[in-house]
Motif scaffolding. Structure first.
Motif, PDB file in Angstrom:
ATOM      1  N   LYS A   1      48.265  44.047  35.205  1.00 15.36           N
ATOM      2  CA  LYS A   1      47.002  43.485  35.296  1.00 15.36           C
ATOM      3  C   LYS A   1      46.519  43.253  33.819  1.00 15.36           C
ATOM      4  O   LYS A   1      45.214  43.028  33.330  1.00 15.36           O
ATOM      5  N   TYR A   2      47.587  43.709  33.098  1.00 11.92           N
ATOM      6  CA  TYR A   2      47.199  42.689  31.442  1.00 11.92           C
ATOM      7  C   TYR A   2      48.135  41.718  31.254  1.00 11.92           C
ATOM      8  O   TYR A   2      49.480  41.341  31.592  1.00 11.92           O
ATOM      9  N   GLU A   3      47.733  41.270  29.486  1.00 10.61           N
ATOM     10  CA  GLU A   3      49.108  40.380  29.409  1.00 10.61           C
ATOM     11  C   GLU A   3      48.949  40.541  27.831  1.00 10.61           C
ATOM     12  O   GLU A   3      47.854  41.313  26.874  1.00 10.61           O
ATOM     13  N   PHE A   4      49.375  40.396  27.074  1.00  9.64           N
ATOM     14  CA  PHE A   4      50.136  40.063  25.718  1.00  9.64           C
ATOM     15  C   PHE A   4      48.935  39.203  24.945  1.00  9.64           C
ATOM     16  O   PHE A   4      49.289  38.525  25.627  1.00  9.64           O
TER      17      PHE A   4
ATOM     18  N   ILE B   1      44.058  40.707  33.409  1.00  7.25           N
ATOM     19  CA  ILE B   1      44.405  39.430  34.198  1.00  7.25           C
ATOM     20  C   ILE B   1      43.609  39.338  35.636  1.00  7.25           C
ATOM     21  O   ILE B   1      43.706  38.651  35.619  1.00  7.25           O
ATOM     22  N   ARG B   2      43.283  40.281  35.785  1.00  8.30           N
ATOM     23  CA  ARG B   2      42.470  40.564  37.050  1.00  8.30           C
ATOM     24  C   ARG B   2      41.443  41.437  36.578  1.00  8.30           C
ATOM     25  O   ARG B   2      41.291  42.846  36.015  1.00  8.30           O
ATOM     26  N   ASN B   3      40.908  41.734  38.045  1.00 10.63           N
ATOM     27  CA  ASN B   3      39.924  42.917  37.485  1.00 10.63           C
ATOM     28  C   ASN B   3      40.002  44.054  38.268  1.00 10.63           C
ATOM     29  O   ASN B   3      41.006  44.611  39.191  1.00 10.63           O
ATOM     30  N   PHE B   4      40.338  45.039  38.175  1.00 10.69           N
ATOM     31  CA  PHE B   4      40.375  46.398  37.863  1.00 10.69           C
ATOM     32  C   PHE B   4      38.819  47.714  37.723  1.00 10.69           C
ATOM     33  O   PHE B   4      38.919  47.534  36.729  1.00 10.69           O
ATOM     34  N   GLY B   5      39.314  48.658  38.212  1.00 10.19           N
ATOM     35  CA  GLY B   5      38.631  49.566  37.700  1.00 10.19           C
ATOM     36  C   GLY B   5      37.308  49.248  37.329  1.00 10.19           C
ATOM     37  O   GLY B   5      36.110  48.655  37.654  1.00 10.19           O
ATOM     38  N   ASN B   6      36.480  49.583  35.856  1.00 17.21           N
ATOM     39  CA  ASN B   6      35.346  48.689  35.239  1.00 17.21           C
ATOM     40  C   ASN B   6      35.543  47.924  34.783  1.00 17.21           C
ATOM     41  O   ASN B   6      34.411  47.467  33.692  1.00 17.21           O
ATOM     42  N   VAL B   7      37.148  47.413  34.756  1.00 18.81           N
ATOM     43  CA  VAL B   7      37.501  46.080  33.420  1.00 18.81           C
ATOM     44  C   VAL B   7      37.440  44.694  34.420  1.00 18.81           C
ATOM     45  O   VAL B   7      37.688  45.194  35.270  1.00 18.81           O
TER      46      VAL B   7
END
Length: 227
Positions: free
Chosen positions: A4-7, A25-31
């Motif tokens: 779900k994330y990258e550096f 790098i993708r939608n999840f929760g409120n992110v």
């Protein structure tokens, strides 16, 4: 597992450790995808599963782990072997280190410091300059404010009771005011008068915490002897 994330290329060095700012790098929760997060040292620090996230200038390093739905924001620092999960929320300048365990719906903010083997769980709220250390266990609907270093007032709300420790170092249980020494000598009577001996251990656990926070360790009560 779908990441779900990258550096990113943004780096922060703390105690010789290289931390990387992260980007969703993708939608999840409120992110949302492309949202920038805080800084972590390695992917083991922040799970790719669940909705857990670190925002702003949060730093997470060492063997600290965040998972579940926990959200960390502000300038909070998470390190050591700290573990944070559930719906825990941490913000401000809070510092979580050592072997601290935060779970449930716990909320920690302000300049609070959680360290040692402390366990925070349930709906506990800790704020201000509170310092929770050693083997302290904070649970249920406990509310703790103040701190060890500035001697500001401490208020603790347990499951069936509450007591208040003032800046003058007196302990108020219900409407009765006691010194630490009086509380130590008469704790069984105090417990029986207010909520019964079934919650005695809960009383004592928080009283011992207050002793640690206010430098009154000589009045701490051995829980095994009190059983």
């Amino acid at each position: 597992m779908i990441k779900k994330y990258e550096f990113t290329e943004e780096i922060k060095v703390i105690c010789g450790r290289k931390l990387h700012r992260i980007r969703a790098i993708r939608n999840f929760g409120n992110v949302k995808a492309d949202d920038l997060g805080g800084f972590i040292e390695k992917e083991e620090n922040l799970s790719h599963e669940g909705n857990c996230w670190v925002r702003d200038d949060v730093t997470v390093y060492d063997n600290a782990r965040i998972f579940g739905r926990a959200v960390i924001r502000g300038n909070a620092e998470i390190c050591g072997n700290a573990v944070i999960f559930g719906d825990a929320e941490i913000c401000g300048n809070a510092e979580i280190c050592g072997n601290a365990l935060i779970r449930g719906n716990a909320e920690i903010y302000g300049n609070a410091v959680i360290c040692g083997n402390a366990v925070i769980r349930g709906n506990a709220v800790i704020f201000g300059d509170a310092v929770i250390c050693g083997n302290a266990v904070i649970r249920g609907n406990a509310v703790i404010r103040g701190g060890k270093w500035d001697k500001s007032p401490l208020y603790i709300q347990g499951t069936k009771w509450a007591f208040y420790v003032s800046s003058e170092n007196t302990v108020t249980t219900g409407c009765q005011i006691h010194t630490f020494e009086e509380w130590q000598k008469n704790y069984k009577q105090i417990a029986e008068e207010h909520d019964g001996l079934e919650v005695l251990k809960e009383y004592l656990r928080y009283f011992n915490l207050a002793c640690e926070m206010y430098g009154k360790e000589e009045y701490k009560i051995d829980l095994k002897e009190a059983a």
